[in-house]
Write an enzyme that holds these catalytic residues in place. Sequence first.
Site, PDB file in Angstrom:
ATOM      1  N   LYS A 105      31.240  16.296 -82.274  1.00 53.85           N
ATOM      2  CA  LYS A 105      31.303  16.024 -80.844  1.00 53.85           C
ATOM      3  C   LYS A 105      31.785  17.249 -80.083  1.00 53.85           C
ATOM      4  O   LYS A 105      32.837  17.798 -80.392  1.00 53.85           O
ATOM      5  CB  LYS A 105      32.258  14.854 -80.577  1.00 53.85           C
ATOM      6  CG  LYS A 105      31.900  13.563 -81.315  1.00 53.85           C
ATOM      7  CD  LYS A 105      33.008  12.533 -81.230  1.00 53.85           C
ATOM      8  CE  LYS A 105      32.676  11.266 -81.993  1.00 53.85           C
ATOM      9  NZ  LYS A 105      33.779  10.283 -81.976  1.00 53.85           N
ATOM     10  N   ALA A 138      38.557   8.840 -89.421  1.00 55.14           N
ATOM     11  CA  ALA A 138      38.145   9.010 -90.813  1.00 55.14           C
ATOM     12  C   ALA A 138      38.992   8.185 -91.774  1.00 55.14           C
ATOM     13  O   ALA A 138      38.472   7.539 -92.688  1.00 55.14           O
ATOM     14  CB  ALA A 138      38.202  10.491 -91.186  1.00 55.14           C
ATOM     15  N   LYS A 189      35.724  13.172 -74.038  1.00 57.19           N
ATOM     16  CA  LYS A 189      36.916  12.354 -74.309  1.00 57.19           C
ATOM     17  C   LYS A 189      37.967  13.156 -75.065  1.00 57.19           C
ATOM     18  O   LYS A 189      39.169  12.877 -74.954  1.00 57.19           O
ATOM     19  CB  LYS A 189      36.536  11.082 -75.069  1.00 57.19           C
ATOM     20  CG  LYS A 189      35.810  11.306 -76.394  1.00 57.19           C
ATOM     21  CD  LYS A 189      36.722  11.418 -77.582  1.00 57.19           C
ATOM     22  CE  LYS A 189      35.947  11.740 -78.841  1.00 57.19           C
ATOM     23  NZ  LYS A 189      36.816  11.858 -80.031  1.00 57.19           N
ATOM     24  N   ARG A 253      43.669  13.926 -83.364  1.00 52.15           N
ATOM     25  CA  ARG A 253      44.065  15.342 -83.397  1.00 52.15           C
ATOM     26  C   ARG A 253      44.237  15.892 -81.984  1.00 52.15           C
ATOM     27  O   ARG A 253      45.156  16.666 -81.716  1.00 52.15           O
ATOM     28  CB  ARG A 253      43.003  16.170 -84.121  1.00 52.15           C
ATOM     29  CG  ARG A 253      42.799  15.810 -85.569  1.00 52.15           C
ATOM     30  CD  ARG A 253      41.603  16.576 -86.104  1.00 52.15           C
ATOM     31  NE  ARG A 253      41.189  16.084 -87.403  1.00 52.15           N
ATOM     32  CZ  ARG A 253      40.057  16.404 -87.982  1.00 52.15           C
ATOM     33  NH1 ARG A 253      39.208  17.213 -87.370  1.00 52.15           N
ATOM     34  NH2 ARG A 253      39.747  15.926 -89.172  1.00 52.15           N
ATOM     35  N   GLU A 279      38.319  19.692 -81.521  1.00 51.53           N
ATOM     36  CA  GLU A 279      37.156  20.032 -80.705  1.00 51.53           C
ATOM     37  C   GLU A 279      37.500  20.063 -79.221  1.00 51.53           C
ATOM     38  O   GLU A 279      36.841  20.735 -78.440  1.00 51.53           O
ATOM     39  CB  GLU A 279      36.016  19.037 -80.957  1.00 51.53           C
ATOM     40  CG  GLU A 279      35.403  19.109 -82.358  1.00 51.53           C
ATOM     41  CD  GLU A 279      34.563  20.357 -82.605  1.00 51.53           C
ATOM     42  OE1 GLU A 279      34.578  21.272 -81.752  1.00 51.53           O
ATOM     43  OE2 GLU A 279      33.904  20.421 -83.653  1.00 51.53           O
TER      44      GLU A 279
END
EC number: 1.1.1.94
Length: 329
Positions: A105, A138, A189, A253, A279
């Site tokens: 993403k 995950a 997001k 994260r 990210e």
Amino acid sequence: MKITVIGAGSWGTALALHFSQHGNRVSLWTRNADQVRQMQEARENKRGLPGFSFPETLEVCADLADALKDSGLVLIVTSVAGLRSSAELLKQYGAGHLPVLAACKGFEQDTGLLTFQVLKEVLPDNKKIGVLSGPSFAQELAKQLPCAVVLASENQEWVEELVPQLNTSVMRLYGSTDVIGVAVGGAVKNVMAIATGLSDGLEYGLNARAALVTRGLAEITRLASAMGAQPKTMMGLAGIGDLILTCTGALSRNRRVGLGLAEGKELHQVLVEIGHVSEGVSTIEEVFNTACKYQIDMPITQTLLQLIRKEMTPQQVVERLMERSARFE
């Protein structure tokens, strides 16, 4: 079905585990030869997702050619920075025609392209390109806890064919042809999660968190709509669903980046402590550039960029947002 997963981080490993446990043969490949050897020997990804043993239906491949042999679907689960080179490898290995989903993403740095746009640029003749996105950690997927995600592509016929094949008792897939909306929701997001982490770290409370999530959704919707997405997509799993999870979940994260910055830590220190790719950090500038291109007001994104550039303190970010001119919602 044989599925090839490129990328052995936590999410790539979780997807490989999941699909191999639900009636598919899965080949997992990563560029890191040392990590490949470790996973082959331990039958576990001790670096990316420790504590979860690989079933016999999950093969760790040292050779990408072996991983791609007889594959019916490729999942690219690298960082966004590694997406283009991974797609180029598919061409190099004569597999550029295989159906491919980007399960990362963000916006590509320098080009500002969304993940599916990168794939289309590298694989222009491939008509089965899409993205897999939505609220999913995950660790929870690896524990076989239920989740729901979105599979989006411009190719509606392929989506209708693939969704039933990938649906399981643990992961429910919804199809969409609004690939722009799904990709933008997943990318932006992450930026908003840094903002909510910052607010939480400064102990500004749940009212402030709710305000940031809500106004963050407004920013995402404005940008996605300007880029050609359907606003209603932002009300679904790939929009508000992913936003809520990433902004509030302890496993996020990007939220942890905000928490670390609120403590006064340097960005590089926070990223080292997290130990995985965030990210949101690499996406902020591209999101802001895209907003400028479409003349979209994105104050949360703009102030976060100023924070990353050390033009503001964490406290000043929140103060700036609260001092904005009064307006109708």
